[in-house]
Design a protein around this motif. Sequence first.
Motif, PDB file in Angstrom:
ATOM      1  N   ILE A 254     -78.670  30.736  19.459  1.00  0.00           N
ATOM      2  CA  ILE A 254     -77.748  30.550  20.561  1.00  0.00           C
ATOM      3  C   ILE A 254     -78.465  29.789  21.677  1.00  0.00           C
ATOM      4  O   ILE A 254     -79.620  30.091  22.013  1.00  0.00           O
ATOM      5  N   THR A 255     -77.802  28.782  22.235  1.00  0.00           N
ATOM      6  CA  THR A 255     -78.404  28.010  23.318  1.00  0.00           C
ATOM      7  C   THR A 255     -78.352  28.821  24.610  1.00  0.00           C
ATOM      8  O   THR A 255     -77.587  29.791  24.739  1.00  0.00           O
TER       9      THR A 255
ATOM     10  N   ARG B 198     -74.803  28.693  26.057  1.00  0.00           N
ATOM     11  CA  ARG B 198     -73.873  29.587  25.372  1.00  0.00           C
ATOM     12  C   ARG B 198     -74.149  31.047  25.747  1.00  0.00           C
ATOM     13  O   ARG B 198     -73.238  31.859  25.884  1.00  0.00           O
ATOM     14  N   ARG B 199     -75.396  31.380  25.901  1.00  0.00           N
ATOM     15  CA  ARG B 199     -75.760  32.738  26.301  1.00  0.00           C
ATOM     16  C   ARG B 199     -75.198  33.061  27.680  1.00  0.00           C
ATOM     17  O   ARG B 199     -74.623  34.145  27.899  1.00  0.00           O
TER      18      ARG B 199
ATOM     19  N   GLN C 110     -72.629  31.665  29.106  1.00  0.00           N
ATOM     20  CA  GLN C 110     -71.166  31.741  29.023  1.00  0.00           C
ATOM     21  C   GLN C 110     -70.734  33.059  28.394  1.00  0.00           C
ATOM     22  O   GLN C 110     -69.757  33.669  28.824  1.00  0.00           O
TER      23      GLN C 110
ATOM     24  N   GLU D 274     -68.332  21.871  30.586  1.00  0.00           N
ATOM     25  CA  GLU D 274     -68.697  23.284  30.676  1.00  0.00           C
ATOM     26  C   GLU D 274     -70.015  23.457  31.409  1.00  0.00           C
ATOM     27  O   GLU D 274     -70.817  22.526  31.532  1.00  0.00           O
TER      28      GLU D 274
END
Length: 227
Positions: free
Chosen positions: A2-3, A6-7, A9, A152
């Motif tokens: 997970i980037t 993304r973490r 978010q 985003e």
Amino acid sequence: MITELRREQLLNTLVFETLGAPEKEREFKIKSLKKWGFDLIFGKKDGVETYFAANGKKEGDKYLHNEVEHEVIEVLKELPKNKKMFAKIEMIEGKAYLYVYLREENIDTPILHVPAGELLISFLKKHKFVHIIEALRNIGSAASLVKKNGDEGKPLPFEELPPVPRRFLREAKKIEKEMEFGRVALAYFGENKSGEARYWMEWMVPTISLFDERICEKTDKALAEFK
């Protein structure tokens, strides 16, 4: 893996839920049936007197539908005495169907069974609920409404939200309380250099509620907060 974005978010997307199952059935007036494009008919199906819904028929008409002979005796302007009209969503092999029936003393008389998606889109277009149409992604017993804009980023915490997303969340929670079900997820990323809002939003609502013009008016107005 997970980037980091993304973490952030995952951890910071705001989620508000009105717990419970999507509304199983909803009572409607005969005017709702007309707004969906149908009349309530008293007539005969294969020679047996009953009620059914039809489009564009008049007294005396005879026609074949699903290999069943229909005869129109009267186009009703009001619900029959002691009967109420209900509708619900039925799922058949992954597809939503609108099932409408008359009820008297716990006895249900089916009057309409059609694919829900086509009818819902037609209803929304007719009444110009453009924001719902733009956001609608899929329908089951619950419908998914999605809106997004801009690049985003890391979602802002609730305390830092500007008036527009706060107003949307406030109205969405009111509507969910009335529907007794709902789930709204919002990731608000702030504004871009042009002052436009950047966000991602998903809202789950009972599909049967979207056949109610009053609920649609409130839902469409809430969605209009996001440009």
